[in-house]
Design a protein around this motif. Structure first.
Motif, mmCIF file in Angstrom:
data_model
loop_
_atom_site.group_PDB
_atom_site.id
_atom_site.type_symbol
_atom_site.label_atom_id
_atom_site.label_comp_id
_atom_site.label_asym_id
_atom_site.label_seq_id
_atom_site.Cartn_x
_atom_site.Cartn_y
_atom_site.Cartn_z
ATOM 1 N N MET A 71 46.778 42.047 54.544
ATOM 2 C CA MET A 71 46.884 42.059 53.082
ATOM 3 C C MET A 71 45.743 41.309 52.387
ATOM 4 O O MET A 71 45.173 41.799 51.416
ATOM 5 N N PRO A 72 45.371 40.103 52.884
ATOM 6 C CA PRO A 72 44.221 39.431 52.247
ATOM 7 C C PRO A 72 42.960 40.291 52.310
ATOM 8 O O PRO A 72 42.134 40.211 51.405
ATOM 9 N N HIS A 73 42.865 41.143 53.345
ATOM 10 C CA HIS A 73 41.677 41.981 53.443
ATOM 11 C C HIS A 73 41.599 42.967 52.285
ATOM 12 O O HIS A 73 40.530 43.241 51.766
ATOM 13 N N ILE A 74 42.784 43.505 51.881
ATOM 14 C CA ILE A 74 42.787 44.475 50.782
ATOM 15 C C ILE A 74 42.358 43.796 49.487
ATOM 16 O O ILE A 74 41.519 44.315 48.750
ATOM 17 N N PHE A 75 42.902 42.564 49.237
ATOM 18 C CA PHE A 75 42.513 41.865 48.004
ATOM 19 C C PHE A 75 41.027 41.547 48.013
ATOM 20 O O PHE A 75 40.332 41.707 47.010
ATOM 21 N N SER A 76 40.534 41.135 49.184
ATOM 22 C CA SER A 76 39.108 40.815 49.276
ATOM 23 C C SER A 76 38.260 42.063 49.040
ATOM 24 O O SER A 76 37.238 42.013 48.350
ATOM 25 N N LEU A 77 38.717 43.206 49.606
ATOM 26 C CA LEU A 77 37.979 44.461 49.406
ATOM 27 C C LEU A 77 37.960 44.840 47.931
ATOM 28 O O LEU A 77 36.919 45.238 47.391
ATOM 29 N N ILE A 78 39.134 44.677 47.251
ATOM 30 C CA ILE A 78 39.188 44.979 45.814
ATOM 31 C C ILE A 78 38.205 44.090 45.062
ATOM 32 O O ILE A 78 37.452 44.560 44.197
ATOM 33 N N GLY A 79 38.187 42.804 45.423
ATOM 34 C CA GLY A 79 37.270 41.889 44.747
ATOM 35 C C GLY A 79 35.819 42.288 44.939
ATOM 36 O O GLY A 79 35.041 42.341 43.972
ATOM 37 N N VAL A 80 35.445 42.601 46.196
ATOM 38 C CA VAL A 80 34.055 42.957 46.485
ATOM 39 C C VAL A 80 33.655 44.228 45.747
ATOM 40 O O VAL A 80 32.583 44.301 45.123
ATOM 41 N N LEU A 81 34.545 45.246 45.775
ATOM 42 C CA LEU A 81 34.209 46.524 45.132
ATOM 43 C C LEU A 81 34.097 46.358 43.618
ATOM 44 O O LEU A 81 33.195 46.932 42.993
ATOM 45 N N SER A 82 35.018 45.546 43.027
ATOM 46 C CA SER A 82 34.947 45.339 41.579
ATOM 47 C C SER A 82 33.651 44.640 41.206
ATOM 48 O O SER A 82 32.967 45.029 40.241
ATOM 49 N N ALA A 83 33.294 43.604 41.986
ATOM 50 C CA ALA A 83 32.054 42.887 41.705
ATOM 51 C C ALA A 83 30.866 43.842 41.813
ATOM 52 O O ALA A 83 29.950 43.820 40.977
ATOM 53 N N LEU A 84 30.903 44.717 42.832
ATOM 54 C CA LEU A 84 29.804 45.665 43.033
ATOM 55 C C LEU A 84 29.686 46.601 41.833
ATOM 56 O O LEU A 84 28.587 46.851 41.326
ATOM 57 N N TRP A 85 30.835 47.095 41.366
ATOM 58 C CA TRP A 85 30.819 48.010 40.217
ATOM 59 C C TRP A 85 30.239 47.314 38.977
ATOM 60 O O TRP A 85 29.363 47.847 38.293
ATOM 61 N N LEU A 86 30.746 46.085 38.718
ATOM 62 C CA LEU A 86 30.295 45.367 37.519
ATOM 63 C C LEU A 86 28.803 45.072 37.583
ATOM 64 O O LEU A 86 28.066 45.278 36.607
ATOM 65 N N LEU A 87 28.343 44.611 38.754
ATOM 66 C CA LEU A 87 26.936 44.222 38.852
ATOM 67 C C LEU A 87 26.020 45.435 38.786
ATOM 68 O O LEU A 87 24.947 45.381 38.192
ATOM 69 N N LEU A 88 26.440 46.552 39.405
ATOM 70 C CA LEU A 88 25.556 47.717 39.420
ATOM 71 C C LEU A 88 25.550 48.426 38.070
ATOM 72 O O LEU A 88 24.535 48.986 37.658
ATOM 73 N N SER A 89 26.719 48.442 37.368
ATOM 74 C CA SER A 89 26.717 49.117 36.066
ATOM 75 C C SER A 89 26.115 48.223 35.000
ATOM 76 O O SER A 89 25.403 48.705 34.112
ATOM 77 N N GLY A 90 26.386 46.897 35.051
ATOM 78 C CA GLY A 90 25.841 45.986 34.064
ATOM 79 C C GLY A 90 26.550 46.052 32.720
ATOM 80 O O GLY A 90 26.090 45.481 31.751
ATOM 81 N N HIS A 91 27.681 46.783 32.650
ATOM 82 C CA HIS A 91 28.460 46.842 31.414
ATOM 83 C C HIS A 91 29.755 46.076 31.630
ATOM 84 O O HIS A 91 30.560 46.434 32.472
ATOM 85 N N PHE A 92 29.946 45.000 30.855
ATOM 86 C CA PHE A 92 31.127 44.174 31.070
ATOM 87 C C PHE A 92 32.167 44.361 29.971
ATOM 88 O O PHE A 92 33.258 43.853 30.061
ATOM 89 N N HIS A 93 31.852 45.071 28.888
ATOM 90 C CA HIS A 93 32.759 45.100 27.737
ATOM 91 C C HIS A 93 33.191 46.504 27.318
ATOM 92 O O HIS A 93 33.994 46.643 26.427
ATOM 93 N N GLU A 94 32.640 47.549 27.946
ATOM 94 C CA GLU A 94 33.004 48.891 27.506
ATOM 95 C C GLU A 94 34.243 49.355 28.242
ATOM 96 O O GLU A 94 34.232 49.505 29.461
ATOM 97 N N PRO A 95 35.342 49.565 27.507
ATOM 98 C CA PRO A 95 36.628 49.900 28.163
ATOM 99 C C PRO A 95 36.537 51.147 29.034
ATOM 100 O O PRO A 95 37.124 51.187 30.124
ATOM 101 N N LEU A 96 35.801 52.171 28.584
ATOM 102 C CA LEU A 96 35.734 53.415 29.363
ATOM 103 C C LEU A 96 35.148 53.146 30.733
ATOM 104 O O LEU A 96 35.709 53.537 31.770
ATOM 105 N N LEU A 97 34.015 52.432 30.775
ATOM 106 C CA LEU A 97 33.356 52.182 32.057
ATOM 107 C C LEU A 97 34.196 51.279 32.951
ATOM 108 O O LEU A 97 34.265 51.485 34.165
ATOM 109 N N LEU A 98 34.864 50.281 32.331
ATOM 110 C CA LEU A 98 35.718 49.410 33.131
ATOM 111 C C LEU A 98 36.888 50.188 33.708
ATOM 112 O O LEU A 98 37.266 49.993 34.861
#
Lengths: 95, 125, 157
Positions: C1-28
């Motif tokens: 189970m901790p692996h799934i949470f860690s994977l979610i965290g890593v993927l979310s960070a990857l999405w945020l950093l690669l898109s560079g948009h932190f405030h647009e609801p559609l992209l989030l």
């Protein structure tokens, strides 16, 4: 600075391409094309800085992944002559 | 002032990176067989790429661009050995033998090559 | 189970950093959907475990990677010296080496570390025996001291 770096990388790419043309085995060519791909990634990154358009880095990122998958696929295809199926079902007499 | 220092460091890193990549490419051309050439390709994938990306990171400063450069570096770092191993495995499966030449220790190399051949046989059976 | 949470965290960070948009609801929202989809697929493929997402190594890996990077720098300089000689002082050799690691993950890390240091390439793996191709005697001696082997074994302890 970026102009010189991209010219140097282009020269290095030409050198690896020479090995890809010369061979002699297909694996030398795959190796050379893989190095060529890595250098392409670097060239795209440097080019993004040269033209001041950092969006090029996304292309470089995707190119790095495609290069990896492409090389693996070509290695498998060159040796086993098909892309599907696990390795333990390969008929080793054909290889 | 500090911009000048950063530029100077970037120059050095880009120069060193291209120098290592050039050496790797010369290695790919000069080295005798496909297994030896993997060492040249390894130079391009590791230090050549890392130093060039580091030089670009200095130019980008603390922005998202640096993060993307870091990600490119990490991807190259993790995929390079996997590619090399797939290539080595394919070449061995195709029956290409690594050229082994040793002047200092005659017996050990023959034995090691024999062991490698036996291992390869196990893998096939 | 901790692996799934860690994977979610890593993927979310990857999405945020690669898109560079932190405030647009559609992209989030699109990012959240993508992360959920990838985690679902990974869970279905049964790859979210200690092997596919090795978080148990993270704090020890912090010490291992700087050492590995320094080894890579040294090995690169050695191989560059060999290649740039007019007559290359080559003595390519193939030799077996025994991995001390207990898990397949540790063995993979060791084999990849050998490949990452230029001058030595792992060309075959059979059980715990790695077959290594070395460009020179010095590079082969570096592997035979087993220092990297011990460090990677310590990594998974």
């Amino acid at each position: 600075m970026f102009t010189e770096a991209s010219l140097a990388i282009l020269l290095i790419m030409a050198l690896t391409l020479w090995r890809a043309v010369k061979g002699p085995t297909v694996y030398d060519r795959i190796l050379a094309v893989n190095a060529f791909g890595t250098l392409t990634v670097l060239l795209i990154a440097v080019f993004g800085f040269l033209t001041e358009r950092p969006e090029f880095l996304d292309i470089a990122l995707v190119y790095a992944l495609i290069n990896f998958i492409g090389t693996i696929a070509v290695c498998k295809y060159a040796t086993f002559a098909h892309l599907g199926g696990p390795l333990d079902q390969v008929d080793w007499d054909d290889v | 002032m500090s911009a000048l220092v950063v530029d100077f460091l970037s120059w050095i890193l880009l120069l060193a990176g291209t120098a290592f990549a050039l050496t790797g490419a010369i290695g790919i051309i000069r080295l005798p067989d496909v297994f030896a050439r993997m060492h040249g390709a390894g130079m391009i994938d590791t230090l050549g790429a890392a130093l060039i990306l580091l030089g670009l990171m200095l130019q980008a400063g603390p922005t998202l661009v640096t993060v993307k450069l870091l990600l490119i570096g990490v991807f190259l770092f993790f995929t390079s050995p996997a590619t090399t191993f797939a290539l080595a495995r394919a070449a061995l499966a195709a029956g290409i033998e690594p050229a082994v030449e040793d002047k200092t220790a005659g017996g050990t190399v023959a034995k090691a090559a024999e062991a490698a051949a036996a291992k390869e046989g196990d893998e096939r059976s | 189970m901790p692996h799934i949470f860690s994977l979610i965290g890593v993927l979310s960070a990857l999405w945020l950093l690669l898109s560079g948009h932190f405030h647009e609801p559609l992209l989030l929202a699109l990012g959240a959907i993508s992360v959920a989809f990838v985690v679902f697929i990974a869970h279905r493929m049964d790859v979210v475990d200690h092997e596919g997402h090795p978080i148990q190594l993270s704090h020890r890996a912090v010490r291992y990677f700087p050492w590995l990077l320094w080894e890579i720098v040294k090995a690169n300089i050695d191989v560059a010296k060999v290649i740039l000689r007019r007559r290359m002082p080559l003595s390519p050799r193939v030799f077996p080496t025994q991995g001390m690691q207990r898990s397949e993950l540790g063995l993979t890390i060791y084999a990849n570390s050998i490949t990452l240091t230029p001058g030595t390439v792992t060309i075959a793996v059979d059980g715990e025996t790695l077959t290594v191709h070395a460009l020179t005697g010095a590079a082969a001696a570096g592997v035979e001291t087993d220092e990297m082997n011990r460090r990677v074994a310590g990594l998974e302890a």
